[in-house]
Design an enzyme around this catalytic site. Structure first.
Site, short mmCIF file in Angstrom:
data_model
loop_
_atom_site.label_atom_id
_atom_site.label_comp_id
_atom_site.label_asym_id
_atom_site.label_seq_id
_atom_site.Cartn_x
_atom_site.Cartn_y
_atom_site.Cartn_z
N GLU A 98 -35.38 19.00 5.61
CA GLU A 98 -34.24 19.39 6.81
C GLU A 98 -33.74 20.52 6.22
O GLU A 98 -32.31 20.67 6.16
CB GLU A 98 -33.58 18.18 6.80
CG GLU A 98 -34.28 17.11 7.32
CD GLU A 98 -33.40 15.77 7.63
OE1 GLU A 98 -32.27 15.60 7.20
OE2 GLU A 98 -33.73 14.89 8.29
N GLU A 116 -40.48 11.10 7.56
CA GLU A 116 -39.41 10.45 7.43
C GLU A 116 -39.29 9.79 8.74
O GLU A 116 -39.22 10.43 9.91
CB GLU A 116 -38.35 11.01 6.85
CG GLU A 116 -37.07 10.38 6.38
CD GLU A 116 -35.99 11.30 5.73
OE1 GLU A 116 -36.38 12.12 5.12
OE2 GLU A 116 -34.83 11.27 6.20
#
Ligand code: GAL
Length: 816
Positions: free
Chosen positions: A431, A509
């Site tokens: 991210e 994820e």
């Protein structure tokens, strides 16, 4: 989840990595000819004011301890700590370590190195007043060459380590502080294998044979050319039998030079490594000069082939296999970050029993011993290097060091870990802010990182975890990365092949659902709640006691329930793998709450290692273990309407009984992975019976329990190995007169040990318990308590647990 708008955009330095000779010493620890465990007998002081680098400093009154050590876990939870909720309200600071040691004559005749498995963070090291270096990164291995600086006359030497974790916040999750992984000294000859240069690959594998390619560099530390150097490699199969060997011709190696060596061996009828059959081979490499053996190294490796297919997902040894994984942070719950093999082993066993076959080591290089365990257990590891690139997520995080250190840190990570058969994917970021705020760096960084990986390991694919799915995301769109990594966004998994034709997908994820073990809100279980409402809106809702209901009906706005993502994942063959956030609760990030909540609610298993109900959801789908799990507990108020849920497998339907009266049979409908009933509560018993072809195959009952009358200690082990710092994990339960586990027991429990040994930690899995983890007294949480015990020299110890008005529990443990 973290998104911020950042401003700076600095051009990435695209300089070429010059690896050879960066460290230029013997191969990885554990492989070197003589390796000494250097964990014992350190002196420690927490002090951010004084300077103790000088060898002459008096440290007699410092605290004595053994490594690995995490000082943050020993500090009180502090609502004002600068790391705040992210790091679980445990503080950092500056710590100093010193160790005095002498070397024998033989040791002094060798080259001497020290390796730290990981120091969080900003470490500086001295030996005998000579400065060895500085390393900001808290997760990579650190090696120093001591040869020139150790006393040659047999006088004592002093190693000093300064650890500076005072600049906070520097992480989104708990990091711990200190020398929290193993430390070793190792000794090599002057002509030896260059540090971590050994790379073992298996370019050809079929039923008849496997070709084993061993590449390494021999370094000559002497000024003069050395002649008659040979390198012999012997390969041993999992039973320990020699199955292949090869020796080079005689080599001449010039002074100060690293010489590349390649050997090709064949193993007949190879035993392939897989999660079900984690067969491990050993390559023993011997360096000789003439007939004289200089050094001998052992490398563990596995033989397996794999590939990712855009349409059909992951294939291992030619067979399709879905990667059913979990993300794990590196902390070991109540032990903090201090690495302990038996604690890591316990975690991995709990995951394996749940049906997990993959681990993502989020978001940083893990301990090498953790990967050893993954090799042995058979996990498909996604190994991650960075949570932050050039743009920050916190004021003092890794972005401060990026320009100077990223290449070196990535190289050291890859070179240390690339022989582990369990490691399948390099994940180069999580991210990253560059997804949104920096198109230039967002394209350049992945290309650069992928090039570094490819130069060191051409056998494994790369991925990056993205949480921005738009085509404007330069990180997602770069084709330099082999597999597209999606964080969350399960609604978009189906359309991936249309949106990214020909590309491969892995879910780096997923989920981020929230629950407290054994806690149930009486709201309809199908009323799904998003906590917080949005990632950037502070949360002021939830339960007053900061608990979260465990019916799998609360999740973050970027996530889903467990069942939802699991169902989608199992449906589409192009989704090669999924790593659920998270296998275990971890310290810090108590989303959606803040103080006094100090650890996460994301785990399928709580911080103490007790499974939450959703554990059995996964077990019912991912294993052949017969499952019939029923929730919630059966102690309610008369007149309450209770949603009763069962997770089951290997059965067609389940019938529910309240006090022996049937509430009907149900089978999983549509894509549901559970069945449920809403029933009026009556004290007594709640029984589920599973049927296959109309015949009962399994039953399970929950009783309304009375008050607790005694404590019992459960443990999978009765013996433990003190020599290897093994810990015993004792589970304390309270039972009523009928012998039923009392799930509402939340009282104080005291631990006592006779015969030697000590309590290393206690925990109960409650995210708001602010009692120190080292306390021998703690309240149970929803009927359970964990006691972690370490033995000493005694032959056996007796552990007892006591609570007011209850019969005590006792357990004898025998040392090996
Ligand atoms: C993800 C992030 C994880 C963790 C998680 C919580 O976006 O990658 O580190 O913060 O959110 O839901």
């Amino acid at each position: 989840m973290y998104k911020i708008k950042s401003v700076n955009s600095v051009v990435l330095g695209l300089c070429v990595v010059v690896w050879i000779g960066i460290i230029g010493i013997g191969v990885a620890l554990g492989q070197s000819p003589k390796v000494i465990d250097f964990n014992m007998g350190w002196s420690f002081r927490l002090d951010s004011v004084s300077d103790y680098r000088d060898q002459g400093v008096d440290y007699q009154d410092w605290r004595q301890l053994n490594l690995p050590h995490d000082w943050s876990i020993e500090l009180p939870f502090d609502s004002l700590s600068a790391g705040s909720s992210g790091t679980g309200y445990l503080s950092g600071g500056v710590g100093w370590y010193k160790k005095m040691f002498t070397l024998s004559e033989t040791e002094r005749s060798k080259r001497v190195y020290i390796e730290f498995g990981g120091i969080y963070e900003n470490s500086e090291v001295w030996i005998n007043n000579t400065y060895l270096g500085h390393r900001p990164n808290g997760y990579v291995p650190i090696v120093y060459d001591l040869t020139a600086y150790v006393n040659k006359n047999g006088e004592p030497n002093v190693i000093t380590v300064k650890v500076d974790n005072s600049k906070q916040p520097n992480s989104r999750f708990y990091t711990g502080s200190g020398i929290y992984r193993n430390v070793k000294l190792f000794f090599t000859s002057d002509v030896t294998i260059a540090y971590n240069s050994t790379f073992i690959t298996t370019p050809v594998i079929n039923e008849q044979q496997a070709k084993i390619k061993i590449q390494l560099e021999i370094v000559n530390h002497l000024a003069r050319r050395q002649n008659d150097i040979t390198v012999e490699t012997q390969v041993y199969d999992p039973q320990g039998d020699l199955v292949s060997q090869e020796q080079t011709k005689e080599l001449r190696i010039h002074g100060g030079v690293n010489q590349f060596v390649e050997q090709n061996l064949t193993v007949a009828q190879p035993l392939l490594w897989s999660p079900d059959t984690p067969h491990l081979y050993r390559a023993v490499t011997i360096i000789r000069q003439g007939k004289r053996e200089l050094d001998r190294y052992t490398s563990v490796f596995g033989i397996r082939s794999f590939h990712f297919d855009a349409a059909q997902g992951f294939f291992l040894n030619g067979q399709s296999l879905k990667i059913r994984g979990v993300c794990l942070h590196s902390d070991l719950g109540a032990l903090g970050m201090a690495f302990n093999r038996s604690a890591a082993k316990r975690q991995l066993q709990i995951m394996k029993d749940m049906g997990v076959n993959g681990i993502r080591t989020s978001h940083n290089p893990t301990a090498t011993e953790f990967l050893d365990l993954c090799d042995e257990f058979g996990f498909i590891v996604m190994s991650e290097t960075f949570d932050v690139w050039k743009h920050p997520k916190n004021p003092y995080d890794y972005h401060l060091y990026w320009d100077e250190w990223y290449e070196r840190d990535l190289v050291d990570h890859i070179k240390r870990d690339r022989n582990h058969p369990s490691l399948f994917i390099w994940c180069l970021g999580n991210e990253a802010q560059e997804q949104w705020h920096d198109p230039e760096l967002g394209s350049a960084i992945p290309v650069r990182l992928a090039a570094i990986v490819d130069s060191l390991d051409g056998t494994r694919p790369t991925t990056i975890a993205n949480n921005e799915m738009s085509k404007d995301n330069p990180v997602l769109m770069t084709t330099a990365i082999d597999i597209v990594g999606y964080n969350y966004n399960h609604q978009k998994w189906l359309s991936f092949p249309q949106e990214h034709p020909g590309r491969k997908l892995i879910v780096t994820e997923s989920t981020s659902a929230l629950e407290s073990r054994g806690q149930y809100d009486l709201v309809p279980m199908d009323s799904i709640r998003k906590w917080p409402v949005r990632w950037d809106i502070p949360f002021d809702g939830g339960n007053e006691d900061k608990s979260i209901s465990a019916y799998d009906h609360v999740h973050t706005p970027w996530g889903s329930t467990h069942e939802e993502s699991l169902r989608v994942f199992e449906t589409y063959s192009h989704v090669s793998g999924m790593y659920v956030w998270t296998g275990f609760d971890y310290l810090g990030e108590p989303t959606p709450y803040t103080w006094p909540a100090r650890s996460s609610y994301f785990g399928i298993v709580d911080l103490a290692g007790f499974p939450k109900d959703v554990y059995y959801l996964y077990q019912s789908v991912w294993t052949e273990t017969p499952v019939l799990h029923i929730l919630p507990h059966w102690n309610w108020q008369h007149g309450d309407t209770i949603d009763v849920v069962t997770y089951y497998n290997q059965a067609d339907e389940v019938e529910l009984f309240v006090n022996d009266v049937s509430k009907g049979r149900k089978a999983k409908e549509k894509n549901n992975l559970h069945v449920s009933w809403a029933v009026p509560y009556e004290a007594g018993s709640l029984t589920a019976i599973a049927y296959q072809d109309g015949v009962e195959v399994r039953r399970t009952t929950r009783h309304t329990t009375g008050e607790a009358v005694s404590l019992v200690i459960k443990s999978k082990q009765d013996t433990f190995d003190t020599a290897h710092e093994e810990l015993a994990f004792l589970e304390v339960l309270a039972i009523d007169v009928g012998g039923n586990e009392v799930s509402h027991f939340n009282e104080w429990v005291n631990v006592d040990i006779q015969g030697g040994g000590r309590v290393v930690a206690t925990d109960n899995g409650c995210p708001t318990d602010l009692m120190s983890f080292q306390s021998w007294t703690r309240k149970a949480y929803n009927g359970k308590l964990l006691v972690v015990v370490k033995g000493d020299t005694a032959n056996e110890i007796i552990v007892s647990v006591h609570a007011d008005g209850l019969k005590s529990g006792i357990r004898k443990l025998v040392m090996k």
